[in-house]
Scaffold this motif. Structure first.
Motif, mmCIF file in Angstrom:
data_model
loop_
_atom_site.group_PDB
_atom_site.id
_atom_site.type_symbol
_atom_site.label_atom_id
_atom_site.label_comp_id
_atom_site.label_asym_id
_atom_site.label_seq_id
_atom_site.Cartn_x
_atom_site.Cartn_y
_atom_site.Cartn_z
ATOM 1 N N ALA A 162 2.307 8.468 -23.777
ATOM 2 C CA ALA A 162 1.092 7.690 -23.536
ATOM 3 C C ALA A 162 1.366 6.221 -23.235
ATOM 4 C CB ALA A 162 0.151 7.801 -24.735
ATOM 5 N N GLY A 163 2.509 5.721 -23.645
ATOM 6 C CA GLY A 163 2.818 4.321 -23.384
ATOM 7 C C GLY A 163 3.335 4.063 -21.986
ATOM 8 N N TYR A 164 3.652 5.149 -21.271
ATOM 9 C CA TYR A 164 4.241 5.006 -19.938
ATOM 10 C C TYR A 164 3.350 4.204 -19.003
ATOM 11 C CZ TYR A 164 5.425 6.328 -15.157
ATOM 12 O OH TYR A 164 5.716 6.294 -13.815
ATOM 13 N N ILE A 165 2.058 4.492 -18.998
ATOM 14 C CA ILE A 165 1.153 3.858 -18.048
ATOM 15 C C ILE A 165 1.046 2.358 -18.300
ATOM 16 C CG2 ILE A 165 -0.887 4.361 -19.456
ATOM 17 C CD1 ILE A 165 -0.586 4.191 -15.603
ATOM 18 N N TYR A 166 1.095 1.941 -19.566
ATOM 19 C CA TYR A 166 1.029 0.507 -19.879
ATOM 20 C C TYR A 166 2.294 -0.210 -19.396
ATOM 21 C CZ TYR A 166 -2.988 1.674 -22.785
ATOM 22 O OH TYR A 166 -4.212 2.107 -23.220
ATOM 23 N N LEU A 167 3.429 0.439 -19.567
ATOM 24 C CA LEU A 167 4.681 -0.140 -19.085
ATOM 25 C C LEU A 167 4.711 -0.184 -17.567
ATOM 26 C CD1 LEU A 167 7.205 1.593 -21.530
ATOM 27 C CD2 LEU A 167 6.249 -0.708 -21.678
ATOM 28 N N ARG A 168 4.147 0.838 -16.930
ATOM 29 C CA ARG A 168 4.090 0.872 -15.473
ATOM 30 C C ARG A 168 3.223 -0.277 -14.942
ATOM 31 N NH1 ARG A 168 6.746 2.275 -11.225
ATOM 32 N NH2 ARG A 168 7.284 4.220 -12.261
ATOM 33 N N LEU A 169 2.119 -0.547 -15.611
ATOM 34 C CA LEU A 169 1.254 -1.653 -15.195
ATOM 35 C C LEU A 169 1.956 -3.005 -15.373
ATOM 36 C CD1 LEU A 169 -2.213 -0.490 -16.590
ATOM 37 C CD2 LEU A 169 -1.565 -0.745 -14.197
ATOM 38 N N GLN A 170 2.695 -3.145 -16.477
ATOM 39 C CA GLN A 170 3.462 -4.378 -16.671
ATOM 40 C C GLN A 170 4.458 -4.573 -15.540
ATOM 41 O OE1 GLN A 170 5.282 -4.413 -20.577
ATOM 42 N NE2 GLN A 170 3.328 -4.001 -21.626
ATOM 43 N N GLU A 171 5.100 -3.490 -15.146
ATOM 44 C CA GLU A 171 6.079 -3.552 -14.054
ATOM 45 C C GLU A 171 5.409 -3.926 -12.733
ATOM 46 O OE1 GLU A 171 8.946 -0.465 -11.555
ATOM 47 O OE2 GLU A 171 8.256 0.080 -13.572
ATOM 48 N N VAL A 172 4.249 -3.342 -12.479
ATOM 49 C CA VAL A 172 3.516 -3.619 -11.238
ATOM 50 C C VAL A 172 3.142 -5.089 -11.156
ATOM 51 C CG1 VAL A 172 1.321 -3.239 -10.035
ATOM 52 C CG2 VAL A 172 2.652 -1.291 -10.876
ATOM 53 N N PHE A 173 2.579 -5.642 -12.227
ATOM 54 C CA PHE A 173 2.140 -7.034 -12.205
ATOM 55 C C PHE A 173 3.319 -8.002 -12.175
ATOM 56 C CE2 PHE A 173 -1.915 -5.262 -13.657
ATOM 57 C CZ PHE A 173 -2.806 -6.015 -12.902
ATOM 58 N N SER A 174 4.417 -7.653 -12.850
ATOM 59 C CA SER A 174 5.574 -8.558 -12.872
ATOM 60 C C SER A 174 6.299 -8.599 -11.529
ATOM 61 C CB SER A 174 6.551 -8.135 -13.972
ATOM 62 O OG SER A 174 7.066 -6.838 -13.720
ATOM 63 N N SER A 175 6.173 -7.525 -10.729
ATOM 64 C CA SER A 175 6.874 -7.482 -9.446
ATOM 65 C C SER A 175 6.021 -7.966 -8.280
ATOM 66 C CB SER A 175 7.351 -6.053 -9.156
ATOM 67 O OG SER A 175 6.270 -5.155 -9.130
ATOM 68 N N ALA A 176 4.761 -8.269 -8.547
ATOM 69 C CA ALA A 176 3.879 -8.758 -7.482
ATOM 70 C C ALA A 176 4.123 -10.248 -7.258
ATOM 71 C CB ALA A 176 2.417 -8.517 -7.857
ATOM 72 N N GLY A 177 4.172 -10.669 -6.006
ATOM 73 C CA GLY A 177 4.348 -12.085 -5.691
ATOM 74 C C GLY A 177 3.011 -12.773 -5.508
ATOM 75 N N TRP A 178 3.055 -14.044 -5.153
ATOM 76 C CA TRP A 178 1.825 -14.804 -4.959
ATOM 77 C C TRP A 178 1.049 -14.315 -3.734
ATOM 78 C CZ3 TRP A 178 -0.986 -17.702 -8.013
ATOM 79 C CH2 TRP A 178 -0.376 -18.282 -9.131
ATOM 80 N N PHE A 179 1.764 -13.844 -2.725
ATOM 81 C CA PHE A 179 1.090 -13.430 -1.494
ATOM 82 C C PHE A 179 1.459 -12.006 -1.096
ATOM 83 C CE2 PHE A 179 1.648 -18.036 -1.407
ATOM 84 C CZ PHE A 179 0.320 -18.429 -1.297
ATOM 85 N N GLY A 180 1.708 -11.166 -2.083
ATOM 86 C CA GLY A 180 2.012 -9.771 -1.823
ATOM 87 C C GLY A 180 3.443 -9.440 -2.167
ATOM 88 N N THR A 181 3.684 -8.187 -2.434
ATOM 89 C CA THR A 181 4.996 -7.768 -2.884
ATOM 90 C C THR A 181 5.997 -7.668 -1.734
ATOM 91 O OG1 THR A 181 6.191 -6.025 -4.075
ATOM 92 C CG2 THR A 181 4.421 -5.342 -2.611
#
Length: 422
Positions: free
Chosen positions: A280-299
């Motif tokens: 169940a914790g996988y999705i929260y970690l996945r979201l953290q990864e998504v937001f941390s890898s996003a740049g200011w003007f797109g990934t």
């Protein structure tokens, strides 16, 4: 009505284009003419002379009609319409980013057009006509929940749904009816606090029995915000709030000890995602990864798998593919909806209109804030969509209905001189 007064009112009304404004102005002027006539009668003048003097006091019917036509012309809140168009336009971006155009673009266009039609249709409807229909709307909401509870066609994670082809009915669809019901109840001075309490507890029980905790949360916040804007005394408001929250906490504890295994796993996954990374914790970690890898003007990191990327998790999709800067623009646009609704309440003389504005604003804000908060890991994940951005027919129509109500109230803000008496 006497001939002189009748002729004067018809001449004034002839210069007013709006039918709604014409009826309102005629009633208002008739009241003032009768008041002025009584004044001259008390001075000793005959009925005929008193009427003539009352009409003369009003001035030129042509000039008065032209001035009142400008004053009471139905208004369109173009700022809110612009925000609606912008939000609906932003809703196409996830489809392009995810390359879902072949599968979802046509249906998205249809959904947007239906949303616009609903908002405009509700705007053109006179909201004052439903002020005394609270019991009817409450019964419809109750019947809808009972049908969902008794005759579901689909069960997902324990929640009941009724599917008709591409259309899925869920408990969220009962909210508009309860929203209109509570606006009527809270504006009715004949309603007692014990009646309000029983109606709320019964309806909340039905939401829990579906069960859909996210909808129950939205519903509860809406009811209590509207309660604090109602005609009840502060003492009664405080008493009902305290008692209700104690009751809700007790029921929450009862549900906690009777929690299904999948529900407990979700809660533990939210609280300790690292320790449950393979479940169940996988999705929260996945979201953290998504937001941390996003740049200011797109990934620049290419594709990332995001579950429910175009529906409940659409804010994560937008941030990842279009960047933090665009995510901030999106938050500002959605926040401006709430700001505009708050500003409109300052113009309203109608207590019923204010309750509708407050209820619409609450329903919109709770969805908006909760969706973004759960994407950022601040609140547990649940099925709450991002207004106008998430893909889906019913959520779009629901929020279009809310904006339509606000537009309807704003359109008639100059046609209300006070609250309607029951």
């Amino acid at each position: 009505m006497n001939k002189r007064e009748d002729h004067f009112l018809k001449e004034v009304a002839g210069h007013i284009k709006s039918k709604e404004a014409k009826a309102f102005v005629t009633a208002e002027l008739s009241f003032h003419l009768k008041k002025a006539k009584r004044f001259w009668q008390e001075k000793g003048f005959s009925d005929e002379t008193a009427e003539e003097k009352a009409v003369e006091q009003m001035g030129s019917p042509v000039r008065l009609g032209q001035d009142l036509n400008k004053l009471h012309k139905p208004k369109v809140d173009w700022m809110l319409m612009t925000l609606l168009a912008a939000a609906l336009g932003f809703g196409f971006l996830p489809i392009f980013a995810l390359d879902y155009t072949e599968a979802f673009l046509l249906s998205k266009i249809i959904i947007v057009l239906l949303g616009i039609a609903v908002a405009i249709g509700i705007m053109l409807f006179d909201y004052r006509k439903i002020e005394r229909l609270g019991w009817l709307f409450y019964i419809i909401g109750v019947v809808l929940l009972l049908v969902l509870r008794t005759f579901p066609t689909t069960m997902i994670n324990g929640q009941s749904f009724i599917a008709f082809g591409a259309i899925t009915i869920e408990s969220l669809m009962a909210l508009p009816f309860f929203f209109l019901a509570w606006a009527s109840f809270f504006n009715n001075p004949k309603m007692k606090i014990w009646q309000i309490a029983l109606l709320y507890i019964f309806s909340l029980y039905l939401f829990f029995s579906i069960p859909n905790l996210s909808t129950a949360l939205i519903y509860t916040v809406m009811v209590f915000v509207m309660l604090w804007w109602s005609q009840f005394s502060k003492k009664n408001k405080l008493m009902m709030t305290v008692v209700s929250f104690v009751l809700i906490a007790s029921v929450g504890l009862l549900f906690f000890f009777r929690t299904e295994e999948y529900q407990m796993q979700r809660l533990v996954g939210y609280l300790y995602p690292e320790e449950h990374a393979d479940s169940a914790g996988y999705i929260y970690l996945r979201l953290q990864e998504v937001f941390s890898s996003a740049g200011w003007f797109g990934t620049t990191d290419g594709f990332r798998f995001i579950p429910s990327a175009h529906t409940d998790f659409v804010f994560a999709t937008m941030t990842f593919y279009y960047g933090y800067a665009f995510a901030m623009v999106l938050v500002v646009v959605l926040s401006l909806f709430a700001v505009r609704m708050i500003m409109i309440t300052k113009y309203m003389n109608s207590s019923f209109g204010k309750l509708l504005l407050v209820g619409s604003m609450t329903l919109f804000i709770v969805q908006f804030v909760y969706n973004i908060a759960m994407m950022l890991g601040l609140l547990p994940l649940t099925s709450i969509s991002l207004p106008f951005i998430s893909y889906g027919l019913m959520p779009t129509l629901f929020n279009a209905f809310l904006i339509g109500i606000v537009l309807s109230v704003y359109r008639r803000k100059s046609l209300v001189s006070g609250s309607v008496q029951y």
